[in-house]
Design a protein around this motif. Structure first.
Motif, PDB file in Angstrom:
ATOM      1  N   ILE A  99       0.842  -1.205   0.000  1.00  0.00           N
ATOM      2  CA  ILE A  99       0.000   0.000   0.000  1.00  0.00           C
ATOM      3  C   ILE A  99       0.869   1.244   0.000  1.00  0.00           C
ATOM      4  O   ILE A  99       0.561   2.241  -0.659  1.00  0.00           O
ATOM      5  N   GLN A 100       1.972   1.181   0.726  1.00  0.00           N
ATOM      6  CA  GLN A 100       2.881   2.322   0.764  1.00  0.00           C
ATOM      7  C   GLN A 100       3.495   2.573  -0.610  1.00  0.00           C
ATOM      8  O   GLN A 100       3.670   3.725  -1.022  1.00  0.00           O
ATOM      9  N   ILE A 101       3.818   1.501  -1.335  1.00  0.00           N
ATOM     10  CA  ILE A 101       4.371   1.650  -2.681  1.00  0.00           C
ATOM     11  C   ILE A 101       3.364   2.355  -3.596  1.00  0.00           C
ATOM     12  O   ILE A 101       3.724   3.236  -4.386  1.00  0.00           O
ATOM     13  N   ILE A 102       2.104   1.951  -3.517  1.00  0.00           N
ATOM     14  CA  ILE A 102       1.079   2.575  -4.352  1.00  0.00           C
ATOM     15  C   ILE A 102       0.900   4.045  -3.967  1.00  0.00           C
ATOM     16  O   ILE A 102       0.723   4.912  -4.833  1.00  0.00           O
ATOM     17  N   TRP A 103       0.964   4.350  -2.664  1.00  0.00           N
ATOM     18  CA  TRP A 103       0.888   5.749  -2.227  1.00  0.00           C
ATOM     19  C   TRP A 103       2.065   6.538  -2.793  1.00  0.00           C
ATOM     20  O   TRP A 103       1.887   7.678  -3.261  1.00  0.00           O
ATOM     21  N   GLY A 108       4.052  10.587  -6.725  1.00  0.00           N
ATOM     22  CA  GLY A 108       5.156  10.893  -7.625  1.00  0.00           C
ATOM     23  C   GLY A 108       6.526  10.564  -7.076  1.00  0.00           C
ATOM     24  O   GLY A 108       7.545  10.802  -7.739  1.00  0.00           O
ATOM     25  N   VAL A 109       6.562  10.006  -5.864  1.00  0.00           N
ATOM     26  CA  VAL A 109       7.860   9.689  -5.237  1.00  0.00           C
ATOM     27  C   VAL A 109       8.532   8.522  -5.940  1.00  0.00           C
ATOM     28  O   VAL A 109       9.746   8.532  -6.187  1.00  0.00           O
ATOM     29  N   LEU A 110       7.754   7.500  -6.299  1.00  0.00           N
ATOM     30  CA  LEU A 110       8.327   6.309  -6.915  1.00  0.00           C
ATOM     31  C   LEU A 110       8.991   6.627  -8.244  1.00  0.00           C
ATOM     32  O   LEU A 110      10.078   6.113  -8.546  1.00  0.00           O
ATOM     33  N   ALA A 182       0.952  -5.560  -5.429  1.00  0.00           N
ATOM     34  CA  ALA A 182       0.710  -4.165  -5.803  1.00  0.00           C
ATOM     35  C   ALA A 182       1.051  -3.929  -7.269  1.00  0.00           C
ATOM     36  O   ALA A 182       0.342  -3.209  -7.978  1.00  0.00           O
ATOM     37  N   GLY A 183       2.152  -4.542  -7.733  1.00  0.00           N
ATOM     38  CA  GLY A 183       2.541  -4.380  -9.129  1.00  0.00           C
ATOM     39  C   GLY A 183       1.583  -5.037 -10.097  1.00  0.00           C
ATOM     40  O   GLY A 183       1.538  -4.675 -11.279  1.00  0.00           O
ATOM     41  N   LEU A 184       0.811  -5.997  -9.621  1.00  0.00           N
ATOM     42  CA  LEU A 184      -0.158  -6.682 -10.476  1.00  0.00           C
ATOM     43  C   LEU A 184      -1.519  -5.991 -10.472  1.00  0.00           C
ATOM     44  O   LEU A 184      -2.165  -5.855 -11.513  1.00  0.00           O
ATOM     45  N   VAL A 185      -1.974  -5.540  -9.290  1.00  0.00           N
ATOM     46  CA  VAL A 185      -3.337  -4.987  -9.198  1.00  0.00           C
ATOM     47  C   VAL A 185      -3.369  -3.467  -9.341  1.00  0.00           C
ATOM     48  O   VAL A 185      -4.400  -2.907  -9.732  1.00  0.00           O
ATOM     49  N   LEU A 186      -2.268  -2.783  -8.979  1.00  0.00           N
ATOM     50  CA  LEU A 186      -2.121  -1.336  -9.166  1.00  0.00           C
ATOM     51  C   LEU A 186      -3.179  -0.515  -8.435  1.00  0.00           C
ATOM     52  O   LEU A 186      -3.471   0.613  -8.816  1.00  0.00           O
ATOM     53  N   SER A 187      -3.746  -1.071  -7.391  1.00  0.00           N
ATOM     54  CA  SER A 187      -4.824  -0.371  -6.685  1.00  0.00           C
ATOM     55  C   SER A 187      -4.761  -0.693  -5.203  1.00  0.00           C
ATOM     56  O   SER A 187      -4.570  -1.859  -4.818  1.00  0.00           O
ATOM     57  N   ARG A 188      -4.911   0.340  -4.364  1.00  0.00           N
ATOM     58  CA  ARG A 188      -4.898   0.136  -2.909  1.00  0.00           C
ATOM     59  C   ARG A 188      -6.050  -0.750  -2.469  1.00  0.00           C
ATOM     60  O   ARG A 188      -5.886  -1.614  -1.613  1.00  0.00           O
ATOM     61  N   GLU A 189      -7.224  -0.508  -3.027  1.00  0.00           N
ATOM     62  CA  GLU A 189      -8.408  -1.265  -2.613  1.00  0.00           C
ATOM     63  C   GLU A 189      -8.251  -2.748  -2.937  1.00  0.00           C
ATOM     64  O   GLU A 189      -8.567  -3.621  -2.111  1.00  0.00           O
ATOM     65  N   ARG A 190      -7.785  -3.051  -4.142  1.00  0.00           N
ATOM     66  CA  ARG A 190      -7.599  -4.451  -4.526  1.00  0.00           C
ATOM     67  C   ARG A 190      -6.509  -5.103  -3.684  1.00  0.00           C
ATOM     68  O   ARG A 190      -6.639  -6.267  -3.293  1.00  0.00           O
ATOM     69  N   LEU A 191      -5.442  -4.353  -3.416  1.00  0.00           N
ATOM     70  CA  LEU A 191      -4.364  -4.900  -2.588  1.00  0.00           C
ATOM     71  C   LEU A 191      -4.865  -5.207  -1.182  1.00  0.00           C
ATOM     72  O   LEU A 191      -4.538  -6.265  -0.613  1.00  0.00           O
ATOM     73  N   LEU A 267       8.626  -5.864 -11.323  1.00  0.00           N
ATOM     74  CA  LEU A 267       7.301  -5.246 -11.435  1.00  0.00           C
ATOM     75  C   LEU A 267       7.274  -3.803 -10.981  1.00  0.00           C
ATOM     76  O   LEU A 267       6.254  -3.130 -11.127  1.00  0.00           O
ATOM     77  N   LEU A 268       8.385  -3.309 -10.432  1.00  0.00           N
ATOM     78  CA  LEU A 268       8.391  -1.957  -9.886  1.00  0.00           C
ATOM     79  C   LEU A 268       8.157  -0.913 -10.986  1.00  0.00           C
ATOM     80  O   LEU A 268       7.439   0.072 -10.767  1.00  0.00           O
ATOM     81  N   GLY A 269       8.729  -1.135 -12.158  1.00  0.00           N
ATOM     82  CA  GLY A 269       8.523  -0.207 -13.254  1.00  0.00           C
ATOM     83  C   GLY A 269       7.074  -0.130 -13.704  1.00  0.00           C
ATOM     84  O   GLY A 269       6.584   0.931 -14.124  1.00  0.00           O
TER      85      GLY A 269
END
Length: 273
Positions: A99-103, A108-110, A182-191, A267-269
């Motif tokens: 979740i932190q990664i998605i945030w 724009g930090v990532l 997170a890299g697969l779903v790209l969404s906080r809610e799904r994660l 998957l980070l990219g």
């Protein structure tokens, strides 16, 4: 007469493998330190997260110790349960780290981190080991409570260090698993939904609450492929002296962590697009 070309500065030469390894470890440590500094903003998080494992020990552990419903041999059930609760608390901290990664992506930090010279492996590993160190801080609180309740914990410093290493490795794996999701779903809610869906099967499908011998056949199969089971076995063997295959346990944890770091880095990219 041709003038010989000057040799390039030493800093331009390709760094050797030892220097590359030092640089990678330095960047992992830096990223880990950055992650840990975030705890200074909200130190109450660790206290609130320690409430659930404390309730497991106080209510579940004390009750099942009295009724002796789960066979643990000559070991009191509370002693048997305490290492499993340590691993559980570490799991619950790490499994939602994505979740932190998605945030960071949304803020724009990532994207900024990915354009720096720091390898993606170092970014992921730094976050993974930061999750492990967070789990250790919480583990100290759980251990203090377990000692107050009379759990027979080892006082051997080498075993305690090895136990801490097992918790860090397990937390690092589950943190990377969260980043993969997170890299697969790209969404906080799904994660959040997937994280909540897999934590209980991971926990109840391990040997954290009961011995493998009492499991049905299908659950034993799940136990054998569950990294949490190897983490629990190592922690339990080191803390209270039950039989443990420490070589296999640490081998599985290190291998699982390395694979998870590799997949999460790949998957980070995708997260930053």
């Amino acid at each position: 007469m041709s003038v010989p070309l000057a040799a390039p500065p030493a800093g331009w030469a390709d760094p050797g493998p030892i220097r590359q390894l030092r640089l990678l470890l330095s960047r992992i440590a830096t990223m880990c330190l950055i992650e840990l500094q975030k705890l200074r903003r909200d130190r109450t998080e660790l206290v609130t997260r320690a409430i659930q494992p404390a309730l497991w020990l106080l209510i579940f552990g004390e009750t099942f110790t009295r009724i002796r419903a789960i066979p643990t041999g000559n070991i009191p059930y509370l002693d048997y349960l305490a290492p499993g609760i340590l691993a559980q608390s570490a799991l619950f901290i790490a499994i939602f780290y994505g979740i932190q990664i998605i945030w960071e992506r949304d803020a724009g930090v990532l994207a900024k981190l990915l354009v720096t010279p720091t390898p993606r492996t170092a970014l992921v590993a730094g976050k993974a080991f930061a999750a492990g160190l967070r789990a250790l801080v919480q583990a100290v609180m759980v251990l203090i409570l377990a000692a107050i309740l009379g759990v027979g914990l080892t006082a051997n410093p080498l075993k305690l260090i090895a136990m801490a290493a097992a918790l860090v490795l397990g937390s690092a794996f589950f943190c990377c698993l969260s980043i993969v999701i997170a890299g697969l779903v790209l969404s906080r809610e799904r994660l959040m939904g997937i994280g909540q869906a897999i934590t209980m099967p991971l926990f109840f499908g391990s040997n954290a609450l009961y011995p493998v011998d009492v499991m049905p056949g299908w659950l034993k199969v799940l136990n054998h492929v569950n990294p949490l089971s190897y983490e629990v076995e190592a922690v339990r063997g080191l803390l209270i002296g039950t039989p443990a295959r420490l070589g296999l346990d640490f081998g599985v944890l290190i291998g699982a962590m390395a694979v998870a770091i590799g997949v999460a880095s790949a998957l980070l990219g995708r997260l930053a697009r």
